[in-house]
Design a protein around this motif. Structure first.
Motif, short mmCIF file in Angstrom:
data_model
loop_
_atom_site.label_atom_id
_atom_site.label_comp_id
_atom_site.label_asym_id
_atom_site.label_seq_id
_atom_site.Cartn_x
_atom_site.Cartn_y
_atom_site.Cartn_z
N ASN A 175 0.82 -1.22 0.00
CA ASN A 175 0.00 0.00 0.00
C ASN A 175 0.85 1.27 0.00
O ASN A 175 0.37 2.35 0.33
N ALA A 176 2.15 1.14 -0.38
CA ALA A 176 3.06 2.28 -0.44
C ALA A 176 3.53 2.49 -1.88
O ALA A 176 3.70 1.54 -2.63
N ARG A 177 3.71 3.77 -2.22
CA ARG A 177 4.19 4.13 -3.56
C ARG A 177 5.27 5.19 -3.44
O ARG A 177 5.21 6.06 -2.56
N LEU A 178 6.19 5.15 -4.38
CA LEU A 178 7.24 6.15 -4.49
C LEU A 178 7.00 6.89 -5.80
O LEU A 178 6.87 6.26 -6.84
N GLU A 179 6.92 8.22 -5.74
CA GLU A 179 6.68 8.99 -6.96
C GLU A 179 7.30 10.36 -6.85
O GLU A 179 7.51 10.87 -5.75
N PRO A 180 7.61 10.99 -7.99
CA PRO A 180 8.22 12.33 -7.96
C PRO A 180 7.32 13.34 -7.26
O PRO A 180 6.09 13.25 -7.33
N LEU A 181 7.94 14.30 -6.59
CA LEU A 181 7.22 15.44 -6.03
C LEU A 181 7.53 16.65 -6.92
O LEU A 181 8.68 16.88 -7.28
N GLU A 182 6.49 17.41 -7.25
CA GLU A 182 6.64 18.53 -8.17
C GLU A 182 5.98 19.77 -7.58
O GLU A 182 5.12 19.66 -6.69
N PRO A 183 6.35 20.96 -8.07
CA PRO A 183 5.82 22.20 -7.50
C PRO A 183 4.30 22.29 -7.45
O PRO A 183 3.75 22.91 -6.53
#
Length: 181
Positions: free
Chosen positions: A4-12
């Motif tokens: 139930n965990a995801r890694l994804e880019p953070l953007e402005p």
């Protein structure tokens, strides 16, 4: 990562969500991360995310969020990527509600795998306050070697703390990854 965990880019454009997350995490992470990172308010959060977006566009640092059940609970980042030297620095943060699930170790492993396998970097570093035992434990779990200590290098609230430098080389990561397959 947990199912139930995801890694994804953070953007402005995610500044409001990032600001809300920092409100939950701020006091927990403040002693361990750079002062510029712990932004206040939406505009401060946007400025932090913009710095990383601009750094990524210049082939430098990158920032990724960790979501647990869809909620932003922390993240990992390339503090810097120096392509000419073939090196990078990896860092992390996590709000209290997400501690103890192994999220940081797995997310950092994904970054290291990308750095060495996809990007072709030679060396990855991890820097943390010497008294941050959780951070040092992550570096150890990642197979990093403690290379040294910068004495009284980290000022925080009028006290100077030692800073550890940990590192792993691409060949060590490849050997370690092959052994765990």
């Amino acid at each position: 990562m947990k199912e139930n965990a995801r890694l994804e880019p953070l953007e402005p454009w995610q500044a409001e969500e990032f600001a809300a997350h920092l409100d939950r995490a701020r006091e927990h992470i403040r002693p361990w991360v750079g002062a510029l990172f712990v932004a206040d308010g939406v505009e401060g959060a946007r400025a932090t995310l913009r710095r990383y977006a601009e750094s990524q566009a210049a082939d430098g640092g990158r920032i990724f969020g960790i979501r647990l059940d869809g909620v932003l609970v922390g993240g990992v980042l390339f503090v810097d990527i120096d392509a000419a030297r073939g090196s990078c620095e990896v860092g992390c943060w996590l709000e209290p509600s997400a501690v103890g699930h192994g999220l940081i170790t797995r997310a950092c492993a994904a970054l290291l795998d990308w750095a060495f396998t996809t990007r072709g970097l030679h060396r990855a570093e991890w820097r943390c306050r010497a008294d941050n035992t959780r951070s040092s434990a992550v570096a150890e779990r990642l197979g990093m070697v403690r290379e040294g200590v910068l004495r009284e290098h980290w000022p925080y609230e009028g006290v100077r703390y030692d800073k550890e430098i940990w590192a792993i080389l691409a060949r060590d990561w490849t050997t370690r990854s092959a052994g765990s397959a």
